[in-house]
Write a protein that holds these residues in place. Structure first.
Motif, PDB file in Angstrom:
ATOM      1  N   LEU A  31       0.855  -1.180   0.000  1.00 35.62           N
ATOM      2  CA  LEU A  31       0.000   0.000   0.000  1.00 35.62           C
ATOM      3  C   LEU A  31       0.897   1.239   0.000  1.00 35.62           C
ATOM      4  O   LEU A  31       1.561   1.532   0.996  1.00 35.62           O
ATOM      5  N   LEU A  32       0.936   1.944  -1.144  1.00 31.78           N
ATOM      6  CA  LEU A  32       1.768   3.139  -1.305  1.00 31.78           C
ATOM      7  C   LEU A  32       0.871   4.301  -1.704  1.00 31.78           C
ATOM      8  O   LEU A  32       0.153   4.230  -2.706  1.00 31.78           O
ATOM      9  N   LEU A  33       0.920   5.361  -0.917  1.00 35.22           N
ATOM     10  CA  LEU A  33       0.094   6.538  -1.144  1.00 35.22           C
ATOM     11  C   LEU A  33       0.977   7.719  -1.497  1.00 35.22           C
ATOM     12  O   LEU A  33       1.973   7.984  -0.817  1.00 35.22           O
ATOM     13  N   ALA A  34       0.606   8.437  -2.546  1.00 34.26           N
ATOM     14  CA  ALA A  34       1.245   9.702  -2.889  1.00 34.26           C
ATOM     15  C   ALA A  34       0.267  10.817  -2.532  1.00 34.26           C
ATOM     16  O   ALA A  34      -0.941  10.682  -2.733  1.00 34.26           O
ATOM     17  N   ALA A  35       0.799  11.923  -2.000  1.00 38.29           N
ATOM     18  CA  ALA A  35      -0.042  13.053  -1.613  1.00 38.29           C
ATOM     19  C   ALA A  35       0.656  14.353  -1.978  1.00 38.29           C
ATOM     20  O   ALA A  35       1.868  14.477  -1.845  1.00 38.29           O
ATOM     21  N   GLY A  36      -0.116  15.323  -2.441  1.00 35.51           N
ATOM     22  CA  GLY A  36       0.400  16.657  -2.731  1.00 35.51           C
ATOM     23  C   GLY A  36      -0.227  17.655  -1.786  1.00 35.51           C
ATOM     24  O   GLY A  36      -1.327  17.438  -1.285  1.00 35.51           O
ATOM     25  N   ASP A  37       0.467  18.794  -1.564  1.00 34.06           N
ATOM     26  CA  ASP A  37      -0.077  19.781  -0.633  1.00 34.06           C
ATOM     27  C   ASP A  37      -0.122  21.185  -1.218  1.00 34.06           C
ATOM     28  O   ASP A  37       0.244  21.414  -2.370  1.00 34.06           O
ATOM     29  N   LYS A  38      -0.573  22.129  -0.399  1.00 37.60           N
ATOM     30  CA  LYS A  38      -0.780  23.515  -0.813  1.00 37.60           C
ATOM     31  C   LYS A  38       0.504  24.274  -1.112  1.00 37.60           C
ATOM     32  O   LYS A  38       0.466  25.314  -1.759  1.00 37.60           O
ATOM     33  N   GLN A  39       1.655  23.795  -0.639  1.00 41.82           N
ATOM     34  CA  GLN A  39       2.916  24.495  -0.827  1.00 41.82           C
ATOM     35  C   GLN A  39       3.824  23.849  -1.878  1.00 41.82           C
ATOM     36  O   GLN A  39       4.976  24.253  -2.016  1.00 41.82           O
ATOM     37  N   GLY A  40       3.336  22.838  -2.591  1.00 45.16           N
ATOM     38  CA  GLY A  40       4.127  22.220  -3.651  1.00 45.16           C
ATOM     39  C   GLY A  40       4.884  20.975  -3.239  1.00 45.16           C
ATOM     40  O   GLY A  40       5.661  20.429  -4.021  1.00 45.16           O
ATOM     41  N   HIS A  41       4.671  20.491  -2.022  1.00 41.67           N
ATOM     42  CA  HIS A  41       5.331  19.264  -1.572  1.00 41.67           C
ATOM     43  C   HIS A  41       4.588  18.042  -2.087  1.00 41.67           C
ATOM     44  O   HIS A  41       3.362  18.040  -2.182  1.00 41.67           O
ATOM     45  N   VAL A  42       5.342  16.997  -2.384  1.00 38.50           N
ATOM     46  CA  VAL A  42       4.785  15.695  -2.738  1.00 38.50           C
ATOM     47  C   VAL A  42       5.403  14.682  -1.784  1.00 38.50           C
ATOM     48  O   VAL A  42       6.618  14.636  -1.610  1.00 38.50           O
ATOM     49  N   SER A  43       4.552  13.893  -1.160  1.00 40.27           N
ATOM     50  CA  SER A  43       5.020  12.877  -0.217  1.00 40.27           C
ATOM     51  C   SER A  43       4.607  11.498  -0.675  1.00 40.27           C
ATOM     52  O   SER A  43       3.556  11.320  -1.282  1.00 40.27           O
TER      53      SER A  43
END
Length: 147
Positions: A31-43
């Motif tokens: 189970l691998l999740l990618a997430a983006g945020d309001k400041q341009g980070h990708v985790s």
């Protein structure tokens, strides 16, 4: 539903700021999740991460990159076969280890998680000229639609 429980190991601070987009990797082995945020980070969060003896005690399976300068507005794993789709869960393309992301900063970037290369710029544009708010990948992965 009453029997569902959320344990401490099932929770992680995946992004630095508010999450704007999520994409689960299409693999069935982990189970691998990618997430983006309001400041341009990708985790990237390996949800089933088991901490090894040599790892830092604080590492919770989350790796964070800063490939964009602004709000991450679209995200999709490139996967062989199938149809592209909103929400980033069923994209198409040649490489299931490549994550396509776009941002209000006017860029489209590819993150190759297997080669550990953060990204390269595919769409030009200073943010005052282009703001990308949506994306999709056509079957075969050779065409990306940006809006």
């Amino acid at each position: 539903v009453g029997g569902l429980r959320l344990g401490h190991r099932d929770v992680a601070k995946v992004t630095k700021e508010g999450v704007t987009v999520l994409a689960f990797h299409p693999t069935t082995t982990q189970l691998l999740l990618a997430a983006g945020d309001k400041q341009g980070h990708v985790s990237l969060w390996k949800v089933d991460h088991e901490r090894g003896a040599e790892e830092e005690e604080d590492f919770d399976g989350v790796l964070t990159f800063a490939p964009h300068g602004q709000y991450v507005s679209g995200m999709q794993w490139l996967t062989p076969g199938g149809e592209g789709g909103a929400g980033g869960t069923g994209g198409t393309g040649p490489s299931p280890h490549v994550l396509a992301t776009c941002s209000y900063d006017g860029t489209l970037r590819l993150l190759d998680v297997q080669a550990e290369s953060v990204s390269f710029r595919l769409a030009p544009g200073p943010s005052e000229d282009i703001e990308i708010s949506a994306m999709d990948v056509m079957q075969g992965g050779s065409t990306v639609l940006l809006g």
